[in-house]
Design an enzyme around this catalytic site. Structure first.
Site, PDB file in Angstrom:
ATOM      1  N   GLU A 297       0.843  -1.194   0.117  1.00 49.99           N
ATOM      2  CA  GLU A 297       0.086  -0.100   0.011  1.00 49.99           C
ATOM      3  C   GLU A 297       0.826   1.198   0.172  1.00 49.99           C
ATOM      4  O   GLU A 297       1.809   1.444   0.841  1.00 49.99           O
ATOM      5  CB  GLU A 297      -1.001  -0.076   1.263  1.00 49.99           C
ATOM      6  N   LYS A 362      -8.894   2.126  -2.585  1.00 48.48           N
ATOM      7  CA  LYS A 362      -9.411   1.915  -1.253  1.00 48.48           C
ATOM      8  C   LYS A 362     -10.455   2.654  -1.191  1.00 48.48           C
ATOM      9  O   LYS A 362     -10.796   3.745  -1.510  1.00 48.48           O
ATOM     10  CB  LYS A 362      -8.350   2.176  -0.301  1.00 48.48           C
ATOM     11  N   CYS A 414      -5.133  -2.911   3.080  1.00 48.46           N
ATOM     12  CA  CYS A 414      -5.031  -2.315   4.505  1.00 48.46           C
ATOM     13  C   CYS A 414      -6.132  -2.781   5.399  1.00 48.46           C
ATOM     14  O   CYS A 414      -6.741  -3.979   5.551  1.00 48.46           O
ATOM     15  CB  CYS A 414      -4.358  -0.964   4.847  1.00 48.46           C
TER      16      CYS A 414
END
Length: 540
Positions: A297, A362, A414
């Site tokens: 990420e 995300k 994440c």
């Protein structure tokens, strides 16, 4: 006066100690201690006290429930101790990267722990009203706990961190239940056993009526788990997997550059970080042929397609051509929503020619880490958001097609790994391989990175998909569809390695039907409470 004070202290101290004991057992069952057996008895002290401490009417009537004050002390003390085990690391993160004073950081962490303690407190308030005589007591308790865990996935944007079921991420047969029910079913079983034992110890009557159904269901679940695990293990070891269940194996390179959080976002380090990833990738590609390379990420902490960073982008584009492999690059993208500039936490898929073949954003952002909810209340936490910048949520999850291949990959980033619905949605969209990119540098060497990994294990089991996990500072690894972890790196280790994974497209029951188990729990509770009300009205 002294006698009254002594009684009052005992009335508060005992539930405080009992709740603390339950909380400690919970905390020790999860990473880093990983004493998974403790989860099977973690609620036992609280439930025994709840069921046994209530007085019984002299005429032989129903047991009077535990006093409200004692129930509150019991539940809050359990929640605080278990919550500390779950998120003790937060205060240190807020102090170091949120630039809070130590008292402010401790207060903020304490408020989260206090919030988490409300769930077990509510659970025990329900349990105190249950009849000790009914064989349904353990099942009701398990259903209530399970629905409370589900509530944690959406209340205040959701924070279902290290739920009870995650304690069993190393329990090979039991975790297979998640392919049917999600992690919630594992939590259900643990509470069912805890409540059943507590009922037996508190009443010592109707032993068979209580224990036999629980023993039967647990045995059936374990048999299913052993069977599924053996089947998946055999499938993985087979030289040629059946076409209906698997594709050809892919060799995926994982790059863990281990860039410290206090260095990562410094503009003067962008060139060095880019070069670090390029060098590690070339070293790996010089040893073996890769089908895909995965960066963590925001591995490249700048706007990837912005002309100001074109020199760095061109270096990565050339890297894809040099290693002749697609590269999934975690970076940033500037876009617009309703005409306003926004920054997206984005994973770019470069093909072998260095061209952007697709991207994935995300969607579920980290509150206080990537955006600031209710800024009028939490303005003092803006320093944590400023560390990496305030992001915008992506429009939705989507799958990416590997260039020159038939397999699709689904990327979840994440914090998204703690929500079962996100990988499930990706699998429903056709992802045969899941990729989890993350940056756990925030957490240092605390238990948080391993806790984070434990939840990703369940995402593999729930979806029946292999997961490739690339973490900036660890823990990077591969996770099989059965939940086995392999090639796990150490924290803050610099590493470039490859894993062989077999994309898998067969949907699990959980992928096909979602959280139907939660619906069953809710209907069971509604039916049980409705029947109880009818009986009460009949007596009246």
């Amino acid at each position: 006066m002294h006698g009254v004070l002594s009684i009052a202290l005992r009335g508060s101290l005992i539930p405080l100690l009992v709740g603390g004991l339950s909380g400690a057992l919970f905390a020790l069952s999860i990473p880093n201690s990983d004493i998974q057996l403790f989860a099977w008895i973690s609620l036992l002290p609280c439930l025994c006290f709840t069921f046994a401490a209530g007085s019984t009417a002299r005429d032989g009537g129903e047991r009077k429930p535990l006093a409200i004050r004692q129930t509150l002390i019991l539940g809050i003390s359990f929640g605080i101790v278990s919550g500390f085990g779950r998120v003790y690391w937060l205060a240190g993160t807020l102090e170091r990267f949120g630039h809070l004073s130590r008292p402010e950081a401790l207060l903020s962490g304490g408020l989260l722990i206090l919030y988490l303690s409300l769930y077990p407190a509510f659970f025990l308030f329900v349990c105190r009203r249950l009849s000790i005589r009914t064989p349904l007591l353990p099942w009701i308790a398990a259903a209530v706990w399970t629905l409370l865990e589900w509530a944690q996935t959406w209340i205040i944007t959701g924070f279902p961190w290290e739920l009870l079921g995650y304690s069993q991420y190393l329990n090979r047969p039991l975790r297979q239940l998640a392919s049917l029910t999600g992690v919630y079913g594992v939590s259900f079983v643990l509470v069912l056993v805890n409540a059943g034992l507590a009922q037996l110890l508190a009443s010592r009557r109707r032993v068979l009526a209580t224990s036999l159904p629980i023993a039967a269901i647990v045995s059936a679940i374990m048999l299913y788990g052993f069977s599924r695990y053996a089947s998946l293990t055999s499938e993985a070891s087979s030289a040629s997997a059946p076409p209906s269940t698997a594709s050809a194996a892919l060799k995926v390179g994982i790059i863990q550059a281990s860039v410290a959080q206090d260095v990562k976002w410094r503009p003067d380090r962008a060139r060095a970080i880019t070069q670090r990833y390029a060098d590690l990738t070339r070293q790996l590609a010089s040893r073996e042929t890769l089908d895909l390379v995965v960066f963590p990420e925001t591995a490249l902490p700048y706007w990837f397609r912005d002309d100001r960073f074109s020199a760095y982008r061109e270096e990565i584009e050339q890297l894809a051509r040099d290693v002749s492999a697609p590269i999934l690059v975690g970076s940033l993208e500037m876009g617009r929503i309703e005409g306003k500039p926004k920054v997206f936490n984005r994973a770019f898929l470069l093909d072998r020619e260095g061209e952007v073949a697709g991207y994935s954003d995300k969607v579920h952002l980290v509150p206080f880490g990537e955006y600031l909810p209710m800024p009028w209340l939490f303005q003092y936490l803006e320093g944590l958001v400023a560390e990496s910048g305030s992001f915008a949520s992506g429009a939705g999850h989507k799958v990416l097609s590997l260039p020159q291949g038939v397999d699709k990959i689904g990327v979840f980033v994440c914090y998204e790994s703690i929500f079962p619905s996100i990988p499930r949605a990706l699998a429903s969209l056709g992802a045969a391989l899941l990729v989890n990119t993350t940056n756990d540098a925030w957490f240092g060497r605390t238990a948080a990175p391993r806790q984070h990994l434990s939840m990703a294990v369940f995402r593999a089991v729930e979806t029946g998909r292999p997961i490739v996990r690339a973490a900036n500072t660890g823990i990077s690894c591969a996770i099989s569809p059965a939940g086995d972890i392999s090639h796990a790196t150490q924290l803050f280790e610099t590493s470039a390695f490859s894993v062989n994974v077999v994309p898998r497209s067969t949907p699990t029951f959980y992928v096909r039907h979602g959280d139907v188990f939660l619906v069953v729990c809710a209907l069971f509770l509604l039916g049980t409470f409705a029947a109880q009300r009818r009986r009460q009205r009949g007596r009246a």
